[in-house]
Design a protein around this motif. Structure first.
Motif, PDB file in Angstrom:
ATOM      1  N   GLY A   1     -51.345   3.242 -97.959  1.00 38.70           N
ATOM      2  CA  GLY A   1     -50.886   1.854 -97.999  1.00 38.70           C
ATOM      3  C   GLY A   1     -52.042   0.895 -98.215  1.00 38.70           C
ATOM      4  O   GLY A   1     -53.128   1.087 -97.663  1.00 38.70           O
ATOM      5  N   LEU A   2     -51.800  -0.115 -99.015  1.00 37.98           N
ATOM      6  CA  LEU A   2     -52.831  -1.129 -99.230  1.00 37.98           C
ATOM      7  C   LEU A   2     -52.548  -2.312 -98.322  1.00 37.98           C
ATOM      8  O   LEU A   2     -51.464  -2.878 -98.330  1.00 37.98           O
ATOM      9  CB  LEU A   2     -52.837  -1.574-100.697  1.00 37.98           C
ATOM     10  N   VAL A   3     -53.546  -2.662 -97.518  1.00 35.63           N
ATOM     11  CA  VAL A   3     -53.440  -3.838 -96.672  1.00 35.63           C
ATOM     12  C   VAL A   3     -53.903  -5.010 -97.519  1.00 35.63           C
ATOM     13  O   VAL A   3     -55.077  -5.137 -97.813  1.00 35.63           O
ATOM     14  CB  VAL A   3     -54.315  -3.690 -95.409  1.00 35.63           C
ATOM     15  N   LYS A   4     -52.962  -5.854 -97.978  1.00 30.60           N
ATOM     16  CA  LYS A   4     -53.318  -6.839 -98.991  1.00 30.60           C
ATOM     17  C   LYS A   4     -54.065  -8.053 -98.447  1.00 30.60           C
ATOM     18  O   LYS A   4     -55.078  -8.429 -98.986  1.00 30.60           O
ATOM     19  CB  LYS A   4     -52.068  -7.299 -99.758  1.00 30.60           C
ATOM     20  N   ASN A   5     -53.531  -8.654 -97.388  1.00 30.40           N
ATOM     21  CA  ASN A   5     -54.198  -9.881 -96.929  1.00 30.40           C
ATOM     22  C   ASN A   5     -55.373  -9.546 -96.019  1.00 30.40           C
ATOM     23  O   ASN A   5     -55.423  -8.507 -95.388  1.00 30.40           O
ATOM     24  CB  ASN A   5     -53.209 -10.824 -96.227  1.00 30.40           C
ATOM     25  N   GLY A   6     -56.319 -10.442 -96.013  1.00 28.67           N
ATOM     26  CA  GLY A   6     -57.509 -10.222 -95.201  1.00 28.67           C
ATOM     27  C   GLY A   6     -57.424 -10.956 -93.873  1.00 28.67           C
ATOM     28  O   GLY A   6     -58.407 -11.498 -93.419  1.00 28.67           O
ATOM     29  N   ASN A   7     -56.252 -10.974 -93.268  1.00 25.39           N
ATOM     30  CA  ASN A   7     -56.097 -11.697 -91.996  1.00 25.39           C
ATOM     31  C   ASN A   7     -56.945 -11.091 -90.888  1.00 25.39           C
ATOM     32  O   ASN A   7     -57.094  -9.881 -90.813  1.00 25.39           O
ATOM     33  CB  ASN A   7     -54.632 -11.696 -91.558  1.00 25.39           C
ATOM     34  N   VAL A   8     -57.447 -11.990 -90.056  1.00 23.75           N
ATOM     35  CA  VAL A   8     -58.248 -11.524 -88.920  1.00 23.75           C
ATOM     36  C   VAL A   8     -57.344 -10.777 -87.951  1.00 23.75           C
ATOM     37  O   VAL A   8     -56.247 -11.200 -87.651  1.00 23.75           O
ATOM     38  CB  VAL A   8     -58.897 -12.738 -88.217  1.00 23.75           C
ATOM     39  N   GLU A   9     -57.823  -9.623 -87.528  1.00 25.43           N
ATOM     40  CA  GLU A   9     -57.054  -8.816 -86.582  1.00 25.43           C
ATOM     41  C   GLU A   9     -57.559  -9.027 -85.174  1.00 25.43           C
ATOM     42  O   GLU A   9     -58.761  -9.049 -84.942  1.00 25.43           O
ATOM     43  CB  GLU A   9     -57.231  -7.330 -86.917  1.00 25.43           C
ATOM     44  N   LYS A  10     -56.630  -9.130 -84.245  1.00 24.93           N
ATOM     45  CA  LYS A  10     -56.995  -9.188 -82.818  1.00 24.93           C
ATOM     46  C   LYS A  10     -57.555  -7.835 -82.412  1.00 24.93           C
ATOM     47  O   LYS A  10     -57.176  -6.816 -82.987  1.00 24.93           O
ATOM     48  CB  LYS A  10     -55.747  -9.473 -81.988  1.00 24.93           C
ATOM     49  N   PRO A  11     -58.417  -7.804 -81.385  1.00 24.38           N
ATOM     50  CA  PRO A  11     -58.876  -6.490 -80.929  1.00 24.38           C
ATOM     51  C   PRO A  11     -57.709  -5.629 -80.446  1.00 24.38           C
ATOM     52  O   PRO A  11     -56.684  -6.154 -80.003  1.00 24.38           O
ATOM     53  CB  PRO A  11     -59.828  -6.823 -79.778  1.00 24.38           C
ATOM     54  N   GLY A 158     -53.684  11.128 -91.512  1.00 26.95           N
ATOM     55  CA  GLY A 158     -53.378  11.823 -92.764  1.00 26.95           C
ATOM     56  C   GLY A 158     -52.998  10.919 -93.910  1.00 26.95           C
ATOM     57  O   GLY A 158     -52.641  11.393 -94.979  1.00 26.95           O
ATOM     58  N   LYS A 159     -53.091   9.604 -93.685  1.00 22.80           N
ATOM     59  CA  LYS A 159     -52.701   8.662 -94.745  1.00 22.80           C
ATOM     60  C   LYS A 159     -53.874   7.803 -95.186  1.00 22.80           C
ATOM     61  O   LYS A 159     -54.740   7.464 -94.392  1.00 22.80           O
ATOM     62  CB  LYS A 159     -51.586   7.739 -94.238  1.00 22.80           C
ATOM     63  N   ARG A 160     -53.848   7.457 -96.492  1.00 19.95           N
ATOM     64  CA  ARG A 160     -54.870   6.566 -97.039  1.00 19.95           C
ATOM     65  C   ARG A 160     -54.536   5.119 -96.703  1.00 19.95           C
ATOM     66  O   ARG A 160     -53.464   4.637 -97.060  1.00 19.95           O
ATOM     67  CB  ARG A 160     -54.874   6.638 -98.571  1.00 19.95           C
ATOM     68  N   ILE A 161     -55.450   4.433 -96.055  1.00 16.08           N
ATOM     69  CA  ILE A 161     -55.289   3.006 -95.803  1.00 16.08           C
ATOM     70  C   ILE A 161     -56.397   2.294 -96.564  1.00 16.08           C
ATOM     71  O   ILE A 161     -57.572   2.668 -96.431  1.00 16.08           O
ATOM     72  CB  ILE A 161     -55.436   2.679 -94.290  1.00 16.08           C
ATOM     73  N   GLU A 162     -56.026   1.312 -97.391  1.00 13.62           N
ATOM     74  CA  GLU A 162     -57.047   0.575 -98.137  1.00 13.62           C
ATOM     75  C   GLU A 162     -57.098  -0.853 -97.637  1.00 13.62           C
ATOM     76  O   GLU A 162     -56.067  -1.521 -97.524  1.00 13.62           O
ATOM     77  CB  GLU A 162     -56.707   0.576 -99.627  1.00 13.62           C
TER      78      GLU A 162
END
Ligand code: DUR
Length: 293
Positions: A1-11, A158-162
């Protein structure tokens, strides 16, 4: 899955429950064994790069220049070294994204435990130049992965994360300004992040080589045409992790050679030291301007 937005992630949502006794395994200390807010609470900049020896040297140079004390090595593990000089932390990250990712996670946790809100992370590294003369300092505009995409690829369950590899434009421009003022040869461009030093960078001097010399040059020309100015082994992970955490960051790498002219890194010691000094001079002039120290 491609993570499209560059939103800041909470810890991490499990973090608050578990961090009461959190131990930073590869730094060799934790919440229970060190008063982290007292030692690291005033941090503004985290400077990082591969070699432990170079980062000890950088910390000592900075302390001398700013006329402030340099800490002892604060790491209690032999994986990484940590030095502190006033608001600047110097931590090495080893070679390649797996090593860097461990160091970044533990330094983000370190900043969290220390109560530091918005640290700036700067990678001061070495690289191979793609069509630029040796000694050029490349301030990266973007990081490119080994498949020539603009993401950091993680394999999780086991999954590709981009994830995106954005870097801060304002910080990059400010660093380039300092380069001009200090007459340091600076270029901006994309940085390719390879997964190894030899075949992954199309070197002809590895143990294995099942491609031809002309394939190497065709690849380097292709990279150059795509806007790539240097190759190293950490930029995608560095850009993606800092972006995910919402920390301002920059990648400032000196080129040790022009890969269009060769593969072996074989430069005289004095020349090597002078090259190593360039990212340091550029970044520390910026930090001293910002902090007034
Ligand atoms: N590096 C490269 N390629 C080069 C020069 C330097 O990957 O041609 C960087 C990345 C890695 C280390 O951390 O330096 C390998 O020498």
């Amino acid at each position: 899955g491609l993570v499209k937005n560059g939103n800041v992630e909470k810890p991490n949502k499990y973090f608050d429950i578990k961090d009461k006794r959190d131990f930073l395994y590869h730094f060799g200390f934790g919440v229970d064994t060190l008063d982290i807010p007292a030692v690291f609470g005033d941090t503004k900049f985290v400077c990082t790069g591969g070699s432990p020896g170079r980062f000890k040297l950088y910390a000592e140079w900075f302390a001398k220049e700013a006329n402030i004390p340099c800490s002892e090595n604060l790491s209690r593990s032999d994986r990484f070294v940590i030095y502190k000089t006033g608001p600047v932390c110097w931590i090495n990250h080893g070679m390649g994204t797996p090593s860097l990712s461990i160091m970044l996670v533990e330094s983000f946790k370190l900043m969290h435990h220390a109560g530091v809100k918005n640290p700036t992370f700067i990678r001061l590294g070495t690289s191979g130049g793609v069509g630029v003369p040796p000694g050029t300092v490349v301030v990266s505009t973007e990081a490119m992965n080994a498949e020539l995409g603009d993401t950091y690829v993680q394999i999780i369950a086991g999954k590709r994360i981009e994830r995106p590899t954005q870097l801060d434009a304002a910080l990059r421009e400010a660093l380039c300004e300092v380069g001009k003022e200090k007459s340091i040869p600076v270029e901006t461009g994309k940085t390719m992040c390879a997964d190894d030093f030899y075949e992954g960078q199309m070197r002809l001097d590895g143990y294995f080589c099942d491609y031809e010399e002309e394939d190497k040059y065709a690849f380097l020309r292709k990279l150059n045409a795509l806007g790539v100015r240097n190759i190293e082994m950490e930029s995608t992970c560095f850009a993606s992790f800092t972006c995910r955490a919402g920390f301002q960051s920059a990648i400032v790498c000196v080129t040790l050679l022009n890969r269009m002219d060769g593969d072996q890194v074989q430069i005289a010691k004095e020349q090597y030291i002078e090259y190593e000094e360039r990212p340091f001079r550029l970044v520390t002039a910026y930090i001293r301007k910002q902090t007034g120290i």
